[in-house]
Design a protein around this motif. Structure first.
Motif, PDB file in Angstrom:
ATOM      1  N   PRO A   1     -10.735  -3.760  -6.209  1.00 59.01           N
ATOM      2  CA  PRO A   1      -9.481  -3.009  -6.205  1.00 59.01           C
ATOM      3  C   PRO A   1      -9.624  -1.736  -5.375  1.00 59.01           C
ATOM      4  O   PRO A   1     -10.606  -1.007  -5.504  1.00 59.01           O
ATOM      5  N   LEU A   2      -8.659  -1.471  -4.505  1.00 63.80           N
ATOM      6  CA  LEU A   2      -8.729  -0.315  -3.620  1.00 63.80           C
ATOM      7  C   LEU A   2      -7.846   0.833  -4.102  1.00 63.80           C
ATOM      8  O   LEU A   2      -8.270   1.981  -4.102  1.00 63.80           O
ATOM      9  N   LEU A   6     -10.514  -8.204  -0.119  1.00 70.21           N
ATOM     10  CA  LEU A   6     -11.596  -9.163  -0.008  1.00 70.21           C
ATOM     11  C   LEU A   6     -12.687  -8.444   0.774  1.00 70.21           C
ATOM     12  O   LEU A   6     -12.485  -8.070   1.926  1.00 70.21           O
ATOM     13  N   ALA A   7     -13.819  -8.213   0.143  1.00 66.82           N
ATOM     14  CA  ALA A   7     -14.816  -7.323   0.720  1.00 66.82           C
ATOM     15  C   ALA A   7     -16.197  -7.950   0.733  1.00 66.82           C
ATOM     16  O   ALA A   7     -16.525  -8.804  -0.092  1.00 66.82           O
ATOM     17  N   GLY A  63       0.792  -1.216   0.000  1.00 67.95           N
ATOM     18  CA  GLY A  63       0.000   0.000   0.000  1.00 67.95           C
ATOM     19  C   GLY A  63       0.825   1.266   0.000  1.00 67.95           C
ATOM     20  O   GLY A  63       0.285   2.357  -0.048  1.00 67.95           O
ATOM     21  N   GLU A  64       2.157   1.135   0.043  1.00 68.51           N
ATOM     22  CA  GLU A  64       3.043   2.299   0.047  1.00 68.51           C
ATOM     23  C   GLU A  64       3.567   2.522  -1.363  1.00 68.51           C
ATOM     24  O   GLU A  64       3.721   1.600  -2.141  1.00 68.51           O
ATOM     25  N   GLU A  77      -9.777  -8.077   4.233  1.00 73.22           N
ATOM     26  CA  GLU A  77      -8.362  -8.418   4.063  1.00 73.22           C
ATOM     27  C   GLU A  77      -7.867  -7.804   2.766  1.00 73.22           C
ATOM     28  O   GLU A  77      -8.617  -7.700   1.792  1.00 73.22           O
ATOM     29  N   THR A  78      -6.593  -7.375   2.760  1.00 72.06           N
ATOM     30  CA  THR A  78      -6.037  -6.773   1.552  1.00 72.06           C
ATOM     31  C   THR A  78      -4.851  -7.597   1.051  1.00 72.06           C
ATOM     32  O   THR A  78      -4.161  -8.261   1.830  1.00 72.06           O
ATOM     33  N   PHE A  79      -4.647  -7.536  -0.255  1.00 73.50           N
ATOM     34  CA  PHE A  79      -3.546  -8.225  -0.913  1.00 73.50           C
ATOM     35  C   PHE A  79      -2.894  -7.261  -1.889  1.00 73.50           C
ATOM     36  O   PHE A  79      -3.573  -6.441  -2.503  1.00 73.50           O
ATOM     37  N   GLU A  80      -1.572  -7.388  -2.056  1.00 71.04           N
ATOM     38  CA  GLU A  80      -0.857  -6.602  -3.052  1.00 71.04           C
ATOM     39  C   GLU A  80      -0.629  -7.481  -4.273  1.00 71.04           C
ATOM     40  O   GLU A  80      -0.050  -8.558  -4.164  1.00 71.04           O
ATOM     41  N   ALA A  81      -1.096  -7.008  -5.417  1.00 67.80           N
ATOM     42  CA  ALA A  81      -0.986  -7.791  -6.650  1.00 67.80           C
ATOM     43  C   ALA A  81      -0.245  -6.997  -7.717  1.00 67.80           C
ATOM     44  O   ALA A  81      -0.397  -5.781  -7.820  1.00 67.80           O
TER      45      ALA A  81
END
Length: 155
Positions: A107-108, A123-124, A4-5, A23-27
């Motif tokens: 996607p955030l 994941l929302a 996220g940075e 939950e968040t994931f970096e893709a």
């Protein structure tokens, strides 16, 4: 650098309003040459986009990346489906969670990290209408408290 940075290129502010992100994931994203040039120019839009697991791979749909001005006949389709790069374990986790009722992959934010375009996906679970109203009430109350505190500091 934590996930996220980096230099934020595009953000989906509506996602946090419409969904509870659990939950968040970096893709990573598979891009063409003119797409990364447009992203570096800040011409990406995450609104109305979503991710879906197909054949054991994660794909991003409806993300708009504007065509590159200097890209001639090699320019890309702005709304094409793009492949997301995640570890197998993470894809399996997302696949299992999205089979449950009400979960989706949203996607955030998109950002540049070490020269690569990354996408923070979440994941929302969808919010109900009353949850959205409660969030707005809390936000207004917090704003009023800060305003009162600021006025008290001036006196």
């Amino acid at each position: 650098m934590p996930k996220g940075e980096g230099k934020v290129v595009a953000q989906n502010k509506k996602a946090r309003h419409d969904y509870h992100v659990e939950e968040t994931f970096e893709a990573g994203i598979v891009l063409q040459g003119t797409e990364i040039k447009s992203i570096r120019a800040g011409r990406a839009n995450l609104k109305d986009s979503f991710a879906r697991v197909q054949n054991g791979e994660l794909f991003l749909h409806n993300m708009h990346i504007s065509t590159y001005e200097q890209g001639n006949r090699y320019n890309h389709d702005p709304l094409r489906t793009r492949k997301l790069l995640l570890h197998r374990k993470e894809i399996n986790k997302l696949l299992g969670a999205t089979k449950e009722q009400g979960y989706s992959i949203v996607p955030l934010k998109m950002y540049l990290k070490n020269g690569f375009a990354k996408l923070l996906i979440g994941l929302a679970k969808g919010k109900k209408h009353y949850d959205k109203r409660d969030d707005l009430k809390k936000k207004d109350a917090k704003r009023e408290i800060e305003r009162a505190f600021r006025d008290r500091q001036k006196v």
